[in-house]
Design an enzyme around this catalytic site. Structure first.
Site, PDB file in Angstrom:
ATOM      1  N   LYS A   1      21.172 -27.912  14.720  1.00  0.00           N
ATOM      2  CA  LYS A   1      21.408 -27.762  15.706  1.00  0.00           C
ATOM      3  C   LYS A   1      20.564 -29.491  16.696  1.00  0.00           C
ATOM      4  O   LYS A   1      19.730 -29.908  15.771  1.00  0.00           O
ATOM      5  CB  LYS A   1      20.472 -26.545  16.991  1.00  0.00           C
ATOM      6  CG  LYS A   1      21.223 -25.063  17.074  1.00  0.00           C
ATOM      7  CD  LYS A   1      19.851 -24.013  16.964  1.00  0.00           C
ATOM      8  CE  LYS A   1      20.813 -23.063  17.550  1.00  0.00           C
ATOM      9  NZ  LYS A   1      21.082 -21.823  18.209  1.00  0.00           N
TER      10      LYS A   1
ATOM     11  N   ARG B   1      17.569 -17.755  10.365  1.00  0.00           N
ATOM     12  CA  ARG B   1      19.544 -18.295  10.670  1.00  0.00           C
ATOM     13  C   ARG B   1      19.901 -19.228  10.561  1.00  0.00           C
ATOM     14  O   ARG B   1      19.249 -20.623  11.216  1.00  0.00           O
ATOM     15  CB  ARG B   1      20.036 -17.489  11.902  1.00  0.00           C
ATOM     16  CG  ARG B   1      20.843 -17.883  12.266  1.00  0.00           C
ATOM     17  CD  ARG B   1      21.511 -17.463  13.159  1.00  0.00           C
ATOM     18  NE  ARG B   1      23.453 -17.199  13.822  1.00  0.00           N
ATOM     19  CZ  ARG B   1      23.675 -18.391  14.065  1.00  0.00           C
ATOM     20  NH1 ARG B   1      23.651 -19.269  14.095  1.00  0.00           N
ATOM     21  NH2 ARG B   1      25.289 -18.025  13.862  1.00  0.00           N
TER      22      ARG B   1
HETATM   23  C1  7PJ Z   1      22.263 -18.510  17.184  1.00  0.00           C
HETATM   24  C2  7PJ Z   1      23.090 -17.389  17.221  1.00  0.00           C
HETATM   25  C3  7PJ Z   1      20.663 -18.402  18.057  1.00  0.00           C
HETATM   26  C4  7PJ Z   1      20.722 -16.127  16.967  1.00  0.00           C
HETATM   27  C5  7PJ Z   1      24.053 -19.128  17.142  1.00  0.00           C
HETATM   28  C6  7PJ Z   1      24.449 -22.189  15.765  1.00  0.00           C
HETATM   29  C7  7PJ Z   1      25.219 -22.409  17.290  1.00  0.00           C
HETATM   30  N1  7PJ Z   1      22.285 -15.843  17.233  1.00  0.00           N
HETATM   31  N2  7PJ Z   1      23.889 -17.940  17.542  1.00  0.00           N
HETATM   32  N3  7PJ Z   1      20.087 -17.150  17.667  1.00  0.00           N
HETATM   33  N4  7PJ Z   1      23.081 -19.646  17.176  1.00  0.00           N
HETATM   34  N5  7PJ Z   1      19.842 -14.776  17.165  1.00  0.00           N
HETATM   35  O1  7PJ Z   1      24.320 -21.538  15.206  1.00  0.00           O
HETATM   36  O2  7PJ Z   1      23.998 -23.631  15.978  1.00  0.00           O
HETATM   37  O3  7PJ Z   1      19.644 -19.209  17.716  1.00  0.00           O
HETATM   38  S1  7PJ Z   1      25.455 -20.117  16.965  1.00  0.00           S
END
Ligand code: 7PJ
Length: 289
Positions: free
Chosen positions: A231, A265
């Site tokens: 990010k 994640r």
């Molecule tokens: C997140 C997500 C996060 C959860 C994305 C990216 C953007 N779901 N989906 N938490 N980010 N729960 O992966 O850069 O931070 S999409």
């Protein structure tokens, strides 16, 4: 340092326990090309990537059919379904929980009918019909913080008096709403939503530094999910482009786990699994185990 292990998370066919941090691998099916071929190529690509993640020891696979990058154009329902559903079906027999990253109630319903174990909603189940779509299943729910209302999709400049307290209050109110609707507490995990409506870099680092305090407090704490991989908050400190943020992403994952994340994640599963094995070895040595 003693710290309570979060309660197990009920997650469809699985019950996830947190004796060690778990790795959620990001599986995006969002082709750059708008041609028909793009869709198929993206699916093949995603399948290969899923196989790699499984070999690397991924704990959860998070399938996403719409880029939730701030400013990304919304994807029509049919296109999102066309991207997500075949993968869900093809990965159904892999022995890990399958998560679907969506805020659309129609996608939630279809995904659950096809056997998704977890619904990951960046809008915290605030869209009309979202709560009803998940209520009567046994899937896990990831409730993420994002400032603003889903209807306006406002992702721009955001103001906080106390970002940690505001995120916690939001997550508490969403958890209360879900529980009030009859959803078991054991199905819920929470996420401060790094980078979502958090344009000020320092706010993201405050959330990471006080990760535990971003979650509703109580005798049975919710598992915390942290998504920091690649990010822009990492780019802001290192000056590196997204494709060059592996080292920063690993450091952030370890920091998140150290501060209470139960699930991280990530894009890069194999190196994250290794990094967290070292974290576990140090934790166990500190406990004298
Ligand atoms: C997140 C997500 C996060 C959860 C994305 C990216 C953007 N779901 N989906 N938490 N980010 N729960 O992966 O850069 O931070 S999409």
């Amino acid at each position: 340092m003693s710290r309570a292990v979060p309660e197990p998370l009920q997650c469809g066919r699985f019950t996830l326990t947190f004796e060690r941090p778990l790795v959620m691998g990001i599986l995006n099916v969002t082709p750059d090309s708008f041609s028909d071929g793009g869709q198929f190529a993206a699916r093949d690509d995603a399948l290969r990537q899923a196989e790699q993640m499984l070999r690397a020891g991924v704990d959860i696979i998070d399938i996403g059919g719409e880029s939730s990058r701030p400013g990304a154009p919304p994807v029509p329902l049919e296109v999102e379904l066309e991207r997500v559903m075949p993968l869900l079906e093809q990965l159904r027999d892999a022995q890990v929980p399958l998560s679907v990253d969506t805020y659309k109630p129609e996608v939630m319903r279809a995904a659950l009918a096809a056997g998704a174990d977890l619904i990951n909603d960046i809008w915290g189940f605030r869209l009309p019909g979202a709560l009803e779509a998940v209520r009567d299943s046994t899937c896990g729910l990831c409730v993420m913080h994002m400032q603003g209302e889903p209807q306006t999709m406002q992702l721009g400049a955001t103001v906080y008096q106390d970002v940690v307290a505001e995120v916690r209050e939001f997550l508490q109110s969403r958890a209360d709403a879900l529980i009030h609707a009859g959803i078991a507490k054991a199905r819920i995990c929470v996420d401060p939503g790094f980078g979502f409506g958090k344009g000020v870099v320092e706010h993201n680092y405050a959330l990471l530094a006080q990760l535990q305090a971003t979650a509703p407090q109580g005798a049975r704490p919710f598992p915390i999910l942290a998504g920091i991989s690649r990010k822009s908050m990492l780019g802001a400190v290192t000056g590196r482009a997204a494709s060059e943020r592996l080292a920063a992403s690993l450091a952030a994952a370890v920091c998140a786990v150290e501060r209470g994340a139960a699930i991280v994640r990530v894009h890069d599963v194999a190196p994250t699994v290794d990094a967290l094995k070292i974290w576990v070895a140090v934790r166990d040595a500190a406990l004298g185990g």
